[in-house]
Design an enzyme around this catalytic site. Structure first.
Site, short mmCIF file in Angstrom:
data_model
loop_
_atom_site.label_atom_id
_atom_site.label_comp_id
_atom_site.label_asym_id
_atom_site.label_seq_id
_atom_site.Cartn_x
_atom_site.Cartn_y
_atom_site.Cartn_z
N ASP A 212 63.60 19.99 59.55
CA ASP A 212 63.91 19.08 60.64
C ASP A 212 62.65 18.74 61.44
O ASP A 212 61.84 19.62 61.74
CB ASP A 212 64.95 19.75 61.56
CG ASP A 212 65.48 18.82 62.63
OD1 ASP A 212 66.07 17.79 62.28
OD2 ASP A 212 65.30 19.14 63.82
N GLU A 271 61.87 15.94 56.72
CA GLU A 271 62.42 14.86 57.53
C GLU A 271 61.26 14.37 58.38
O GLU A 271 60.95 14.95 59.42
CB GLU A 271 63.56 15.33 58.42
CG GLU A 271 64.21 14.17 59.16
CD GLU A 271 64.60 14.47 60.60
OE1 GLU A 271 65.39 13.70 61.18
OE2 GLU A 271 64.11 15.46 61.16
#
Length: 535
Positions: A212, A271
């Site tokens: 993330d 990401e």
């Protein structure tokens, strides 16, 4: 004229399962609920793993299930080695991984390294005022005569200042919600702790990590002002002092060494919102991560010329570093593509066509739960049921993330359409039953059966997955390209197009027509349609 493009592996580079894998994303809260509390959990996922294996997925990516106060749906982690009671116990995670492996599915878990929860033991120590504890985060004195102003002009992605003041007058940074303080990745204890966390889950047997905010862990020296008040419009379009800093690559290189130290088959997925395909490719150099989500493809409008530009740039950039392209159409943070592409039937037609385009392109593909059902964005959720923190902080923001996180329907009726024994944490639309797995299974015209067939054909066709492609001549608004033994044709026009038959029809997102008297050497491809052909 043809132009050959490739994501094929250069001589001397390594190969791996991830280069052409189809990976299914599970948003844990909204996939399957085993205990009737209205919230999805690990046992629910485990019970539905046969569905994913039958669909044709190679792996499953599961969003965070770690201990968390749930201020941001689990992306605020208080203990990275524990399972939140909402989702089960550590033994449930172990059982899930084992069952997935038994079914031939790999498991990727979501790791959140940019920030912790404000309930994390480290941040609680920092709040008590110790300088060593605060050094693990970004604490600063404020500006102004009495330190009453934030240390710089950065804004949170969720809206409002990226700083919150604590009682003793200092401020701490949070690029997202105040409950998500950013870690200081220049601090050696932070790096050591996360290497230990990764080892913990690798030892449990997970096959990789989706990272993330992989682009946000390093901040520019001195935390300089940006000078623009609409920072949200700049994210993903240029390098910012808190995103896509060159220093993040040192972290990812160290993680690659850790991943490779296991069996050579564990992966890292970035990401990363980068301003260009070339900058994104830096995250997947041979000594860094294995994949990076292609958000330029996700954001591309329904336009053949723009799509070709994005595909060209993506394959050129990833090919230059020997990495596979990684295609994605939707996820838990964006409006579902069946709605982005248009309302109602138009959006669904385009979504079906886009799925076949994505699955025919070189590289790996991600499927977000429910897209195989053709689920649209739920746009009429009452304000009082929303839980996305960006809804509460960013007045007037469009595309709140709750609309793509509504629990998916499994059966045609019931209190939650088979999601669980009781209701669901977000209300499901009244028409959800008609889109359920049960309703679509066995219907050859359904979106679910289109995905099942496409994934089966993808496995059968040796030229699909990783490898080269070549553009073919096509009229305006049409994309046509070849792979080994295969041709894909996409018509983005609002009208049907008559074209020479490329080969033997394999699959189409809408019924094809062969005009009378054409000796079946001409095909009429419907508007917003993608078709596959064997040659």
């Amino acid at each position: 004229m043809t132009q050959e493009l490739t994501s094929a592996t250069p001589v001397g580079a390594t190969t791996g399962w991830w280069r052409d894998a189809v990976i299914y994303q599970v948003y844990v809260r909204s996939f399957a609920d085993s205990d009737g509390d209205g919230i999805g959990d690990l046992r629910g996922i485990r019970a539905r793993l046969p569905y994913l294996a039958d669909l044709g997925a190679d792996a499953v990516w599961i969003t965070p299930f770690f201990a968390s106060p749930q201020a941001d749906g689990g992306y605020d982690v208080s203990d990275y080695r524990a399972v939140d009671p909402l989702f089960g116990e550590l033994s449930d995670a172990d059982d899930l991984v084992r069952e997935a492996h038994r079914l031939g599915l790999r498991v990727i878990v979501d790791i959140v390294p940019n920030h912790t929860s404000d309930r994390h033991v480290w941040f609680q120590e920092a709040l008590r005022g110790g300088a060593p504890a605060r050094a693990r985060y970004h604490f600063r004195r404020g500006r102004g005569a009495h330190g009453e102003l934030p240390p710089n002009d950065w804004e949170s992605v969720f809206g409002g200042p990226a700083w919150t003041r604590v009682p003793d007058g200092e401020w701490y940074m949070h690029l997202f919600a105040p409950e998500q303080p950013d870690l200081n990745w220049e601090h050696p204890e932070v790096r050591e702790e996360f290497e230990s966390i990764l080892r913990f889950w690798l030892d449990l047997g997970v096959d990789g990590f989706r990272i993330d905010v992989a682009h946000g862990m390093i901040k520019a020296d001195g935390l300089p002002d940006i000078g623009a008040r609409e920072q949200a419009k700049l994210i993903g379009s240029q390098v910012l002092p808190f995103f896509d800093q060159d220093g993040v690559h040192e972290i990812h290189r160290s993680w690659r060494r850790l991943l490779d130290s296991y069996d050579g088959q564990r992966i890292g997925v970035a990401e990363a919102w980068a301003p260009s395909a070339d900058r994104l490719a830096l995250y997947v150099r041979p000594d860094e991560l294995h994949q990076a989500f292609n958000f330029h493809f996700l954001q591309c409008p329904w336009d053949a010329d723009r799509m070709r530009e994005v595909v060209d740039a993506s394959l050129a950039a990833t090919g230059s570093v020997g990495a596979p392209a990684t295609w994605v159409l939707s996820n838990h943070d964006v409006v579902r593509h069946a709605t982005r592409y248009g309302e109602g039937e138009t959006g669904l037609r385009r979504a079906r066509a886009a799925a076949l385009l994505m699955l025919a392109l070189p590289g790996s593909a991600y499927i977000y739960q429910g897209e195989e059902l053709g689920l649209p964005e739920v746009t009429d959720l009452p304000d009082e049921v929303r839980q996305d923190p960006s809804f509460f902080r960013a007045n007037g923001q469009e595309g709140f993330r709750d609309g793509c996180r509504v629990p998916i329907p499994w059966t045609s009726d019931g209190s939650s359409y088979g999601f669980g024994p009781a209701g669901s944490w977000l209300p499901q639309p009244a028409h959800w039953g008609a889109l359920s797995v049960e309703a679509q299974t066995g219907d050859p015209a359904s979106t679910l059966e289109l995905y099942r067939t496409a994934l089966a054909v993808r496995r059968e066709q040796p030229g699909l997955g990783d490898g080269p492609m070549a553009w073919l001549a096509a009229p305006e608004g049409v994309l046509s390209f070849s792979r080994r033994g295969f041709v894909c044709v996409l018509n983005t026009n609002g009208a049907a197009m008559e074209l020479p038959v490329p080969g033997r029809a394999l699959l189409s997102s809408a019924p094809l027509e062969f005009p009378a008297g054409s000796a079946r050497d001409t095909v009429r491809i419907p508007p917003d349609c993608c078709s596959w052909w064997a040659i």
